[in-house]
Scaffold this motif. Structure first.
Motif, PDB file in Angstrom:
ATOM      1  N   ASN A 176       0.836  -1.206   0.000  1.00  0.00           N
ATOM      2  CA  ASN A 176       0.000   0.000   0.000  1.00  0.00           C
ATOM      3  C   ASN A 176       0.870   1.254   0.000  1.00  0.00           C
ATOM      4  O   ASN A 176       0.582   2.217  -0.712  1.00  0.00           O
ATOM      5  N   PHE A 177       1.932   1.232   0.793  1.00  0.00           N
ATOM      6  CA  PHE A 177       2.858   2.361   0.840  1.00  0.00           C
ATOM      7  C   PHE A 177       3.463   2.607  -0.540  1.00  0.00           C
ATOM      8  O   PHE A 177       3.534   3.744  -1.005  1.00  0.00           O
ATOM      9  N   LEU A 178       3.911   1.545  -1.202  1.00  0.00           N
ATOM     10  CA  LEU A 178       4.495   1.673  -2.537  1.00  0.00           C
ATOM     11  C   LEU A 178       3.481   2.223  -3.535  1.00  0.00           C
ATOM     12  O   LEU A 178       3.821   3.070  -4.366  1.00  0.00           O
ATOM     13  N   TYR A 179       2.265   1.748  -3.450  1.00  0.00           N
ATOM     14  CA  TYR A 179       1.214   2.223  -4.351  1.00  0.00           C
ATOM     15  C   TYR A 179       1.020   3.734  -4.198  1.00  0.00           C
ATOM     16  O   TYR A 179       0.943   4.466  -5.183  1.00  0.00           O
ATOM     17  N   VAL A 180       0.971   4.196  -2.955  1.00  0.00           N
ATOM     18  CA  VAL A 180       0.806   5.624  -2.689  1.00  0.00           C
ATOM     19  C   VAL A 180       1.999   6.397  -3.240  1.00  0.00           C
ATOM     20  O   VAL A 180       1.830   7.451  -3.871  1.00  0.00           O
ATOM     21  N   GLN A 181       3.209   5.901  -3.016  1.00  0.00           N
ATOM     22  CA  GLN A 181       4.404   6.580  -3.524  1.00  0.00           C
ATOM     23  C   GLN A 181       4.375   6.672  -5.047  1.00  0.00           C
ATOM     24  O   GLN A 181       4.722   7.710  -5.617  1.00  0.00           O
ATOM     25  N   MET A 182       3.969   5.608  -5.691  1.00  0.00           N
ATOM     26  CA  MET A 182       3.868   5.627  -7.152  1.00  0.00           C
ATOM     27  C   MET A 182       2.885   6.695  -7.607  1.00  0.00           C
ATOM     28  O   MET A 182       3.151   7.424  -8.557  1.00  0.00           O
ATOM     29  N   ARG A 183       1.744   6.779  -6.956  1.00  0.00           N
ATOM     30  CA  ARG A 183       0.724   7.754  -7.339  1.00  0.00           C
ATOM     31  C   ARG A 183       1.221   9.178  -7.091  1.00  0.00           C
ATOM     32  O   ARG A 183       0.992  10.071  -7.900  1.00  0.00           O
ATOM     33  N   LEU A 184       1.899   9.401  -5.969  1.00  0.00           N
ATOM     34  CA  LEU A 184       2.415  10.737  -5.655  1.00  0.00           C
ATOM     35  C   LEU A 184       3.421  11.212  -6.704  1.00  0.00           C
ATOM     36  O   LEU A 184       3.519  12.403  -6.984  1.00  0.00           O
TER      37      LEU A 184
END
Length: 70
Positions: free
Chosen positions: A6-14
């Protein structure tokens, strides 16, 4: 999905990072990433998580859960 996924997904989106770019920069295959996001892989491989986190300048570090009694 795993909390680190989930953290990686958020970082990708940011960073507006595509799946293709993440694959290229991390070396983690697209199928593995897709399985992470979909929940088909409940426990991602440690080496793949480390590679993906490294793309954003993060790593994994052991930390104590609580003080050990002597």
């Amino acid at each position: 999905a795993h909390s680190l996924v989930n953290f990686l997904y958020v970082q990708m989106r940011l960073e507006n990072m595509t799946m293709t770019e993440m694959t290229r920069r991390s070396g983690v295959c697209r199928r593995a990433l897709e399985n992470w996001w979909s929940g088909r892989t409940r426990t991602p491989r440690l080496c793949e998580l480390e590679a993906a986190l490294g793309v954003f300048g993060y790593g994994l570090k052991p930390t104590p859960l609580k003080e050990r009694e002597s």
